[in-house]
Design a protein around this motif. Structure first.
Motif, mmCIF file in Angstrom:
data_model
loop_
_atom_site.group_PDB
_atom_site.id
_atom_site.type_symbol
_atom_site.label_atom_id
_atom_site.label_comp_id
_atom_site.label_asym_id
_atom_site.label_seq_id
_atom_site.Cartn_x
_atom_site.Cartn_y
_atom_site.Cartn_z
ATOM 1 N N ARG A 150 55.358 42.685 27.697
ATOM 2 C CA ARG A 150 55.179 41.377 28.340
ATOM 3 C C ARG A 150 55.286 41.474 29.854
ATOM 4 N N ASP A 151 56.297 42.180 30.339
ATOM 5 C CA ASP A 151 56.442 42.297 31.786
ATOM 6 C C ASP A 151 55.306 43.116 32.401
ATOM 7 N N TYR A 152 54.905 44.165 31.721
ATOM 8 C CA TYR A 152 53.777 44.974 32.203
ATOM 9 C C TYR A 152 52.520 44.102 32.283
ATOM 10 N N ALA A 153 52.262 43.309 31.245
ATOM 11 C CA ALA A 153 51.083 42.445 31.214
ATOM 12 C C ALA A 153 51.106 41.418 32.344
ATOM 13 N N LYS A 154 52.293 40.905 32.662
ATOM 14 C CA LYS A 154 52.412 39.944 33.757
ATOM 15 C C LYS A 154 52.032 40.582 35.091
ATOM 16 N N VAL A 155 52.459 41.808 35.290
ATOM 17 C CA VAL A 155 52.121 42.527 36.521
ATOM 18 C C VAL A 155 50.612 42.748 36.599
ATOM 19 N N VAL A 156 49.990 43.069 35.463
ATOM 20 C CA VAL A 156 48.534 43.274 35.436
ATOM 21 C C VAL A 156 47.805 41.969 35.750
ATOM 22 N N LYS A 157 48.344 40.849 35.319
ATOM 23 C CA LYS A 157 47.680 39.564 35.553
ATOM 24 C C LYS A 157 47.532 39.294 37.051
ATOM 25 N N SER A 158 48.566 39.537 37.819
ATOM 26 C CA SER A 158 48.471 39.366 39.274
ATOM 27 C C SER A 158 47.497 40.366 39.873
ATOM 28 N N LEU A 159 47.517 41.564 39.358
ATOM 29 C CA LEU A 159 46.578 42.579 39.827
ATOM 30 C C LEU A 159 45.144 42.130 39.597
ATOM 31 N N ASP A 160 44.849 41.639 38.399
ATOM 32 C CA ASP A 160 43.501 41.190 38.080
ATOM 33 C C ASP A 160 43.079 40.038 38.993
ATOM 34 N N ASP A 161 44.001 39.121 39.247
ATOM 35 C CA ASP A 161 43.711 38.026 40.182
ATOM 36 C C ASP A 161 43.239 38.572 41.524
ATOM 37 N N ASN A 162 43.943 39.552 42.016
ATOM 38 C CA ASN A 162 43.679 40.056 43.366
ATOM 39 C C ASN A 162 42.428 40.917 43.443
ATOM 40 N N VAL A 163 42.112 41.617 42.371
ATOM 41 C CA VAL A 163 40.826 42.316 42.341
ATOM 42 C C VAL A 163 39.695 41.297 42.426
ATOM 43 N N GLY A 164 39.830 40.184 41.704
ATOM 44 C CA GLY A 164 38.831 39.129 41.773
ATOM 45 C C GLY A 164 38.734 38.530 43.163
ATOM 46 N N ARG A 165 39.870 38.348 43.792
ATOM 47 C CA ARG A 165 39.888 37.783 45.152
ATOM 48 C C ARG A 165 39.158 38.688 46.143
ATOM 49 N N LEU A 166 39.378 39.991 46.009
ATOM 50 C CA LEU A 166 38.714 40.933 46.912
ATOM 51 C C LEU A 166 37.212 40.988 46.637
ATOM 52 N N LEU A 167 36.817 40.995 45.359
ATOM 53 C CA LEU A 167 35.393 40.984 45.023
ATOM 54 C C LEU A 167 34.712 39.734 45.573
ATOM 55 N N ASP A 168 35.364 38.592 45.404
ATOM 56 C CA ASP A 168 34.788 37.340 45.909
ATOM 57 C C ASP A 168 34.626 37.386 47.423
ATOM 58 N N HIS A 169 35.584 37.970 48.104
ATOM 59 C CA HIS A 169 35.519 38.031 49.556
ATOM 60 C C HIS A 169 34.387 38.946 50.017
ATOM 61 N N LEU A 170 34.244 40.082 49.375
ATOM 62 C CA LEU A 170 33.150 40.991 49.729
ATOM 63 C C LEU A 170 31.800 40.304 49.527
ATOM 64 N N LYS A 171 31.680 39.544 48.456
ATOM 65 C CA LYS A 171 30.430 38.829 48.195
ATOM 66 C C LYS A 171 30.187 37.745 49.236
ATOM 67 N N ALA A 172 31.220 36.984 49.563
ATOM 68 C CA ALA A 172 31.079 35.902 50.537
ATOM 69 C C ALA A 172 30.689 36.420 51.912
ATOM 70 N N LYS A 173 31.122 37.612 52.247
ATOM 71 C CA LYS A 173 30.820 38.211 53.549
ATOM 72 C C LYS A 173 29.519 39.006 53.542
ATOM 73 N N GLY A 174 28.811 38.994 52.420
ATOM 74 C CA GLY A 174 27.543 39.701 52.343
ATOM 75 C C GLY A 174 27.671 41.208 52.299
ATOM 76 N N LEU A 175 28.810 41.692 51.850
ATOM 77 C CA LEU A 175 29.061 43.134 51.849
ATOM 78 C C LEU A 175 28.837 43.789 50.485
ATOM 79 N N LEU A 176 28.811 42.997 49.437
ATOM 80 C CA LEU A 176 28.844 43.586 48.096
ATOM 81 C C LEU A 176 27.581 44.388 47.767
ATOM 82 N N ASP A 177 26.433 43.956 48.270
ATOM 83 C CA ASP A 177 25.190 44.654 47.949
ATOM 84 C C ASP A 177 25.111 46.045 48.550
ATOM 85 N N ASN A 178 25.914 46.299 49.569
ATOM 86 C CA ASN A 178 25.863 47.592 50.240
ATOM 87 C C ASN A 178 27.186 48.348 50.116
#
Length: 510
Positions: free
Chosen positions: A304-332
């Motif tokens: 349970r505790d391990y899964a909770k730590v992964v949940k925050s990690l997954d959130d932040n990977v999504g946040r970084l992906l969204d930011h790269l896309k918003a800045k027009g960086l993801l395609d390159n």
């Protein structure tokens, strides 16, 4: 009329400029295992943002490490070389030689701007980075310390969020937009002692995770496995690992460290934390659990505790992906997600890593591929963490030095399937005596079979048929029926030791 011709030397920069030069974002976590990433295994938890990387790119199904330990694995990544060649073989006594050739230095020479934020764990100061802002040692989940060229300082907040904040800040405010970049985003998650983000304290509390089929392994025929000290039942502590406070205030030798981590929280946040885990402690002491019931309780708290730590990690990977896309960086931009190794989530009754058994030898590897790299879906060729350095160098248009031992994955990313691709990987673990008491061993992992040799204080061989015994419960070494297979695997082991110039081969009789 005489034409004005540019000299060859003047043409070279123009050629380099014309070549596609991808940005690189390399996200590395600590101890995140494929069993807890739903792109690989959806039985336990869902990781929708991590899965996004595979959905618009590739998932490597046979991704391995060369040495299943944090610092050594990072050194392999940076150099493209096995531990005996880069000099960082173990965490206990290792200091990474920052003067040696590394992939970030070669990227700099190729005109890239380089940055690393988060976990470093190589003792020496980072070299080859235009910007670095890292954790001292393992770092802290709550209100962590960082240090950079200006010195040390403390940051308020949850570490996984902070590392992502720093990565985004560098992308927006500090990098040179006229240069290609390589950004290394290194998280502490999901390292022990699995302290959750406070908003996720109650997540997964209603989930009962299934026990692995070999949870109650008796280690028959596997002497070294029986000597280790990472069993959930025997070696996972109630206080430090499971957050159960002892009735008498006296706990394991790890308890002071655990309380020190919590002391970093301010009064309000500490009250939230204590309210949640104190109620769990009270409930636990009412149960008076013993035997298998106690072991399985500890397993559930761990999961349970391990899964909770992964949940925050997954959130932040999504946040970084969204930011790269918003800045027009993801395609390159090539976005790589991996961990420094796998981890045991109760398989063989264990937590931690180190062994060459599949759960820790394997590491997740997902890549978002930019335009121009056509592969999609699963890539089944055998790859290893020594391959990241030559891959990034080829994508940067830089020469790959002859002493790099990994091979570039670029052909695979283009959808090719080279006939001469490797059919086996070499592994060598050195850290003994040390925490968890995993004995030194080396081995070869082939398409179907795996051969391991424990050496020095524990001279023993193990052979597994991964097709018929994927959980590695039956050591076939010494079985007369496996004589020819054993001979071939030893031959392949020796070939790899020679190829990678590991001198250990001269000390052992194969």
């Amino acid at each position: 009329m005489k034409k004005n011709l540019l000299p060859l030397a003047a043409l070279l920069p123009l050629c380099a400029a014309a070549q596609q030069r991808y940005n690189i974002v390399y996200i590395m976590t600590d101890d995140h295992t494929a069993q807890m990433l739903s792109a690989y295994d959806s039985r336990n938890i869902q990781t929708p943002n991590l899965d996004r990387i595979a959905q618009d790119g590739v998932k490597f199904t046979r991704s391995f490490v060369a040495n299943s330990l944090s610092g050594p694995s990072r050194a392999c990544m940076l150099t493209g070389k096995h531990s005996h060649k880069n000099g960082f073989t173990n965490n206990e006594h290792g200091i990474f030689d920052g003067e040696q050739q590394t992939m970030p230095k070669l990227l700099q020479k190729a005109g890239y701007q380089t940055s690393i934020v988060g976990k470093w764990h190589l003792v020496s100061r980072p070299t080859g980075f235009d910007h670095w802002d890292i954790l001292p040692g393992q770092g802290n989940y709550y209100d962590p310390d960082f240090y950079n060229e200006k010195g040390s300082y403390k940051v308020k907040g949850y570490l996984t969020n902070i590392v992502t904040d720093k990565a985004i800040h560098w992308l927006d405010e500090e990098r040179d937009p006229n240069k290609p970049f390589a950004l290394f985003v290194h998280h502490k998650a999901c390292h022990r002692d699995w302290l959750p983000e406070l908003k996720y304290l109650h997540e997964y509390e209603d989930v009962n995770f299934p026990l692995p089929a070999n949870f109650y392994d008796d280690y028959a025929g596997r002497e070294a496995a029986g000597k280790t000290e990472m069993e959930i039942g025997k070696h996972m502590t109630l206080d430090y690992d499971c957050k159960i406070m002892p009735r008498d205030g006296k706990g394991s030798h790890l308890l002071p460290s655990y309380l020190g981590f919590l002391d970093r929280l301010n009064t309000q946040d500490r009250a939230k934390y204590d309210y949640f885990y104190d109620s769990i402690s009270v409930d636990f002491h009412k149960r008076n659990l013993t035997g298998k019931a106690l072991v399985e309780y500890k397993f559930q708290r761990y999961m349970r505790d391990y899964a909770k730590v992964v949940k925050s990690l997954d959130d932040n990977v999504g946040r970084l992906l969204d930011h790269l896309k918003a800045k027009g960086l993801l395609d390159n931009t090539l976005v790589v997600y991996t961990s420094d190794q796998g981890f045991y989530m109760g398989e063989h009754g264990w937590f931690d890593k180190r062994f060459m058994y599949e759960e820790s030898l394997n590491t997740p590897l997902l890549m978002h591929l930019p335009k121009g790299l056509s592969a999609r879906g699963e890539i089944n060729e055998m790859v290893q963490n020594i391959d990241y350095a030559p891959t990034f160098l080829e994508l940067a248009g830089a020469a790959i030095p002859n002493d790099i031992q990994g091979v570039s994955l670029v052909p695979l990313l283009k959808g090719q399937h080279p006939k001469n691709w490797r059919k086996s990987v070499y592994y060598h673990f050195y850290e003994f005596p040390a925490e968890h008491s995993v004995r030194r061993h080396y081995g070869v992992r082939g398409e179907r079979y795996k051969l391991m040799h424990f050496y020095n204080d524990n001279d023993a061989w193990e052979l597994y048929d991964l097709q018929n015994d994927p959980t590695e419960m039956h050591n076939l070494y010494g079985d007369p029926k496996m004589k020819n297979v054993t001979k071939q695997m030893k031959k392949e082991l020796l070939r790899l030791q020679k190829q990678y110039d590991d001198s250990i081969r001269f000390q052992q009789k194969l």
